[in-house]
Design an enzyme around this catalytic site. Structure first.
Site, PDB file in Angstrom:
ATOM      1  N   LYS A 156       0.843  -1.213   0.000  1.00  0.00           N
ATOM      2  CA  LYS A 156       0.000   0.000   0.000  1.00  0.00           C
ATOM      3  C   LYS A 156       0.873   1.255   0.000  1.00  0.00           C
ATOM      4  O   LYS A 156       0.676   2.164  -0.807  1.00  0.00           O
ATOM      5  CB  LYS A 156      -0.928   0.034   1.231  1.00  0.00           C
ATOM      6  CG  LYS A 156      -1.861  -1.159   1.340  1.00  0.00           C
ATOM      7  CD  LYS A 156      -2.745  -1.086   2.565  1.00  0.00           C
ATOM      8  CE  LYS A 156      -2.002  -1.155   3.888  1.00  0.00           C
ATOM      9  NZ  LYS A 156      -1.316  -2.436   4.168  1.00  0.00           N
ATOM     10  N   ARG A 161      -9.668   0.409   8.433  1.00  0.00           N
ATOM     11  CA  ARG A 161      -9.181  -0.952   8.657  1.00  0.00           C
ATOM     12  C   ARG A 161     -10.208  -1.804   9.388  1.00  0.00           C
ATOM     13  O   ARG A 161      -9.947  -2.966   9.661  1.00  0.00           O
ATOM     14  CB  ARG A 161      -7.962  -0.842   9.547  1.00  0.00           C
ATOM     15  CG  ARG A 161      -6.673  -1.165   8.846  1.00  0.00           C
ATOM     16  CD  ARG A 161      -5.647  -1.096   9.947  1.00  0.00           C
ATOM     17  NE  ARG A 161      -4.431  -1.708   9.634  1.00  0.00           N
ATOM     18  CZ  ARG A 161      -3.391  -1.070   9.106  1.00  0.00           C
ATOM     19  NH1 ARG A 161      -3.490   0.171   8.746  1.00  0.00           N
ATOM     20  NH2 ARG A 161      -2.274  -1.705   8.927  1.00  0.00           N
ATOM     21  N   ARG A 168      11.957  -5.919   4.643  1.00  0.00           N
ATOM     22  CA  ARG A 168      11.715  -4.473   4.625  1.00  0.00           C
ATOM     23  C   ARG A 168      12.638  -3.764   5.620  1.00  0.00           C
ATOM     24  O   ARG A 168      12.869  -4.230   6.725  1.00  0.00           O
ATOM     25  CB  ARG A 168      10.261  -4.153   4.990  1.00  0.00           C
ATOM     26  CG  ARG A 168      10.056  -2.635   5.131  1.00  0.00           C
ATOM     27  CD  ARG A 168       8.638  -2.194   5.104  1.00  0.00           C
ATOM     28  NE  ARG A 168       7.843  -2.790   6.151  1.00  0.00           N
ATOM     29  CZ  ARG A 168       6.535  -2.622   6.259  1.00  0.00           C
ATOM     30  NH1 ARG A 168       5.893  -1.889   5.371  1.00  0.00           N
ATOM     31  NH2 ARG A 168       5.869  -3.189   7.227  1.00  0.00           N
ATOM     32  N   ARG A 192      11.450  -2.412  11.172  1.00  0.00           N
ATOM     33  CA  ARG A 192      10.348  -1.972  12.027  1.00  0.00           C
ATOM     34  C   ARG A 192      10.112  -3.035  13.091  1.00  0.00           C
ATOM     35  O   ARG A 192      10.169  -4.222  12.795  1.00  0.00           O
ATOM     36  CB  ARG A 192       9.079  -1.812  11.173  1.00  0.00           C
ATOM     37  CG  ARG A 192       8.636  -0.381  11.009  1.00  0.00           C
ATOM     38  CD  ARG A 192       7.579  -0.238   9.945  1.00  0.00           C
ATOM     39  NE  ARG A 192       6.300  -0.862  10.274  1.00  0.00           N
ATOM     40  CZ  ARG A 192       5.212  -0.766   9.513  1.00  0.00           C
ATOM     41  NH1 ARG A 192       5.264  -0.073   8.376  1.00  0.00           N
ATOM     42  NH2 ARG A 192       4.092  -1.350   9.842  1.00  0.00           N
ATOM     43  N   ARG A 218      -0.377  -9.676  12.854  1.00  0.00           N
ATOM     44  CA  ARG A 218      -0.970  -8.619  12.012  1.00  0.00           C
ATOM     45  C   ARG A 218      -1.811  -9.235  10.894  1.00  0.00           C
ATOM     46  O   ARG A 218      -2.870  -8.712  10.543  1.00  0.00           O
ATOM     47  CB  ARG A 218       0.125  -7.725  11.426  1.00  0.00           C
ATOM     48  CG  ARG A 218       0.711  -6.777  12.458  1.00  0.00           C
ATOM     49  CD  ARG A 218       2.047  -6.234  12.019  1.00  0.00           C
ATOM     50  NE  ARG A 218       1.971  -5.323  10.909  1.00  0.00           N
ATOM     51  CZ  ARG A 218       3.019  -4.988  10.149  1.00  0.00           C
ATOM     52  NH1 ARG A 218       4.212  -5.482  10.415  1.00  0.00           N
ATOM     53  NH2 ARG A 218       2.879  -4.152   9.155  1.00  0.00           N
TER      54      ARG A 218
HETATM   55  P1  AP5 Z   1       4.891  -1.603   1.825  1.00  0.00           P
HETATM   56  O1  AP5 Z   1       4.556  -0.761   0.652  1.00  0.00           O
HETATM   57  O2  AP5 Z   1       5.668  -1.028   2.931  1.00  0.00           O
HETATM   58  O3  AP5 Z   1       3.553  -2.318   2.353  1.00  0.00           O
HETATM   59  P2  AP5 Z   1       2.318  -1.758   3.151  1.00  0.00           P
HETATM   60  O4  AP5 Z   1       1.093  -2.402   2.563  1.00  0.00           O
HETATM   61  O5  AP5 Z   1       2.347  -0.277   3.251  1.00  0.00           O
HETATM   62  O6  AP5 Z   1       2.624  -2.467   4.552  1.00  0.00           O
HETATM   63  P3  AP5 Z   1       2.588  -1.923   6.036  1.00  0.00           P
HETATM   64  O7  AP5 Z   1       3.330  -2.921   6.890  1.00  0.00           O
HETATM   65  O8  AP5 Z   1       3.005  -0.509   6.123  1.00  0.00           O
HETATM   66  O9  AP5 Z   1       1.092  -2.080   6.329  1.00  0.00           O
HETATM   67  P4  AP5 Z   1       0.390  -2.145   7.612  1.00  0.00           P
HETATM   68  O10 AP5 Z   1      -0.922  -1.889   7.046  1.00  0.00           O
HETATM   69  O11 AP5 Z   1       0.470  -3.346   8.462  1.00  0.00           O
HETATM   70  O12 AP5 Z   1       1.129  -1.059   8.531  1.00  0.00           O
HETATM   71  P5  AP5 Z   1       0.770   0.439   8.857  1.00  0.00           P
HETATM   72  O13 AP5 Z   1       2.025   1.186   8.901  1.00  0.00           O
HETATM   73  O14 AP5 Z   1      -0.338   0.911   8.016  1.00  0.00           O
HETATM   74  O15 AP5 Z   1       5.644  -2.926   1.269  1.00  0.00           O
HETATM   75  C1  AP5 Z   1       6.155  -3.889   2.153  1.00  0.00           C
HETATM   76  C2  AP5 Z   1       7.575  -4.313   1.702  1.00  0.00           C
HETATM   77  O16 AP5 Z   1       7.492  -5.031   0.470  1.00  0.00           O
HETATM   78  C3  AP5 Z   1       8.503  -3.121   1.433  1.00  0.00           C
HETATM   79  O17 AP5 Z   1       9.801  -3.477   1.819  1.00  0.00           O
HETATM   80  C4  AP5 Z   1       8.428  -2.933  -0.105  1.00  0.00           C
HETATM   81  O18 AP5 Z   1       9.618  -2.382  -0.623  1.00  0.00           O
HETATM   82  C5  AP5 Z   1       8.193  -4.361  -0.590  1.00  0.00           C
HETATM   83  N1  AP5 Z   1       7.303  -4.432  -1.744  1.00  0.00           N
HETATM   84  C6  AP5 Z   1       6.186  -3.684  -1.983  1.00  0.00           C
HETATM   85  N2  AP5 Z   1       5.606  -4.052  -3.135  1.00  0.00           N
HETATM   86  C7  AP5 Z   1       6.350  -5.094  -3.632  1.00  0.00           C
HETATM   87  C8  AP5 Z   1       6.258  -5.926  -4.798  1.00  0.00           C
HETATM   88  N3  AP5 Z   1       5.261  -5.770  -5.680  1.00  0.00           N
HETATM   89  N4  AP5 Z   1       7.204  -6.876  -4.957  1.00  0.00           N
HETATM   90  C9  AP5 Z   1       8.193  -7.045  -4.049  1.00  0.00           C
HETATM   91  N5  AP5 Z   1       8.353  -6.287  -2.946  1.00  0.00           N
HETATM   92  C10 AP5 Z   1       7.433  -5.324  -2.738  1.00  0.00           C
HETATM   93  O19 AP5 Z   1       0.206   0.259  10.340  1.00  0.00           O
HETATM   94  C11 AP5 Z   1       1.013  -0.139  11.401  1.00  0.00           C
HETATM   95  C12 AP5 Z   1       0.212  -0.265  12.681  1.00  0.00           C
HETATM   96  O20 AP5 Z   1      -0.399   1.001  12.997  1.00  0.00           O
HETATM   97  C13 AP5 Z   1      -0.954  -1.250  12.655  1.00  0.00           C
HETATM   98  O21 AP5 Z   1      -0.522  -2.571  12.898  1.00  0.00           O
HETATM   99  C14 AP5 Z   1      -1.833  -0.676  13.774  1.00  0.00           C
HETATM  100  O22 AP5 Z   1      -1.333  -0.993  15.029  1.00  0.00           O
HETATM  101  C15 AP5 Z   1      -1.684   0.829  13.562  1.00  0.00           C
HETATM  102  N6  AP5 Z   1      -2.699   1.362  12.632  1.00  0.00           N
HETATM  103  C16 AP5 Z   1      -2.471   1.992  11.442  1.00  0.00           C
HETATM  104  N7  AP5 Z   1      -3.624   2.337  10.847  1.00  0.00           N
HETATM  105  C17 AP5 Z   1      -4.615   1.908  11.676  1.00  0.00           C
HETATM  106  C18 AP5 Z   1      -6.024   1.952  11.593  1.00  0.00           C
HETATM  107  N8  AP5 Z   1      -6.668   2.499  10.555  1.00  0.00           N
HETATM  108  N9  AP5 Z   1      -6.726   1.404  12.616  1.00  0.00           N
HETATM  109  C19 AP5 Z   1      -6.117   0.873  13.685  1.00  0.00           C
HETATM  110  N10 AP5 Z   1      -4.784   0.789  13.815  1.00  0.00           N
HETATM  111  C20 AP5 Z   1      -4.036   1.302  12.808  1.00  0.00           C
HETATM  112 MG    MG Z   2       2.718   1.061   4.883  1.00  0.00          MG
END
Ligand code: AP5
Ligand code: MG
Length: 210
Positions: A13, A88, A123, A156, A167
Site C-alpha cells: 500500500k 481498517r 523491509r 520496524r 498482524r
Molecule cells: P509496503 O509498501 O511497505 O507495504 P504496506 O502495505 O504499506 O505495509 P505496512 O506494513 O506498512 O502495512 P500495515 O498496514 O500493516 O502497517 P501500517 O504502517 O499501516 O511494502 C512492504 C515491503 O514489500 C517493502 O519493503 C516494499 O519495498 C516491498 N514491496 C512492496 N511491493 C512489492 C512488490 N510488488 N514486490 C516485491 N516487494 C514489494 O500500520 C502499522 C500499525 O499502525 C498497525 O498494525 C496498527 O497498530 C496501527 N494502525 C495503522 N492504521 C490503523 C487503523 N486504521 N486502525 C487501527 N490501527 C491502525
Molecule cells: Mg505502509
C-alpha cells in the site's frame, strides 16, 4: 480523486501510494506513518498507540478516526487524497461515510500470506524520515543508508516474523470484511500485487482510469 488503498500488511500500500501521489499530485494519508511520527515525538496519542502497534494489534477506532478527521480537514486534501491503512475496520469505514467524505475508488492489493511474510522480513525503513526499502526488491543506493536523507535503515519492530503473523490474523478478521463493504458500494477493484512493484503500479493506475 479520493482513493482508498486496501490490503494486508506488507501488500505494498505504502509503496503504491508513493507512486500514485507523484503521478496524481494528491497527498497520501497513512495512519501508520502518522502514528509512528506521534510516537517518535512522544505525544500522548503516540504513547497510547505504542503497545497496540508493537503487538501487531489495531489502535482503537476512536483514536484513528480522530486522526483522519483532523487530517482530511486540511487544505491539501481538497483536490483528492490517497488513504493508506485507513479504514481498517467496518466502524472506521462507517465513520468515514458519516463524515460525508466521498470515496471514488477502493483498490485492494492482493498478495498471498506466504509472500507477505517474505516481504516483511526484508523491509527496512529509515529511522529518520520513514522512507521504506527492501533488501532484495527496493535496495537503497548505499547499503543501510536512506537515499533521501542519509538516515540509518532499520527493521520496524512490528516486522519481526511473530508480529507479522499476528498482524495477518487481525487483517483477515477485521480488515478483509471491508472488501465486501466497498464491493456493495460498487467502488472496489481487486489488483494482483504478487509481482514486481512496477507491474502492480501499472495495474493500480489502470484500475484508477476505469
Ligand atoms: P509496503 O509498501 O511497505 O507495504 P504496506 O502495505 O504499506 O505495509 P505496512 O506494513 O506498512 O502495512 P500495515 O498496514 O500493516 O502497517 P501500517 O504502517 O499501516 O511494502 C512492504 C515491503 O514489500 C517493502 O519493503 C516494499 O519495498 C516491498 N514491496 C512492496 N511491493 C512489492 C512488490 N510488488 N514486490 C516485491 N516487494 C514489494 O500500520 C502499522 C500499525 O499502525 C498497525 O498494525 C496498527 O497498530 C496501527 N494502525 C495503522 N492504521 C490503523 C487503523 N486504521 N486502525 C487501527 N490501527 C491502525
Ligand atoms: Mg505502509
Amino acid at each position: 480523486m479520493n482513493i482508498i488503498l486496501l490490503g494486508a500488511p506488507g501488500a505494498g500500500k505504502g509503496t503504491q501510494a508513493e507512486k500514485i501521489c507523484e503521478i496524481l499530485k494528491i497527498p497520501t494519508i497513512s495512519t501508520g506513518n502518522i502514528i509512528r511520527a506521534a510516537l517518535k515525538n512522544g505525544t500522548e496519542m503516540g504513547l497510547k498507540a505504542k503497545s497496540f502497534m508493537d503487538a501487531g494489534k489495531l489502535v482503537p477506532d476512536e483514536v484513528v478516526i480522530g486522526i483522519i478527521q483532523e487530517r482530511l480537514s486540511e487544505s491539501d486534501c481538497k483536490n483528492g487524497f490517497i488513504l493508506d491503512g485507513f479504514p481498517r475496520t467496518i466502524p472506521q469505514a462507517e465513520a468515514l461515510d458519516a463524515m460525508g467524505v466521498e470515496i471514488n475508488k477502493v483498490i485492494d492489493i492482493e498478495v498471498s500470506d506466504e509472500d507477505i511474510v517474505k516481504r516483511m522480513s526484508g523491509r527496512r525503513v529509515c529511522e529518520k524520515c520513514g522512507a521504506s526499502y527492501h533488501l532484495e526488491y527496493k535496495k537503497p543506493a548505499k547499503e543501510g543508508v536512506c537515499n533521501l536523507c542519509t538516515g540509518t535503515l532499520v527493521q520496524r519492530k512490528d516486522d519481526h516474523p511473530d508480529t507479522v503473523l499476528s498482524r495477518l490474523k487481525v487483517y483477515h478478521e477485521e480488515t478483509e470484511p471491508l472488501k465486501d463493504y466497498y464491493e456493495k458500494q460498487g467502488k472496489l477493484t481487486i489488483v494482483e500485487g504478487q509481482h514486481d512493484i512496477a507491474d502492480t503500479t501499472a495495474k493500480v493506475l489502470k484500475a484508477l482510469e476505469d
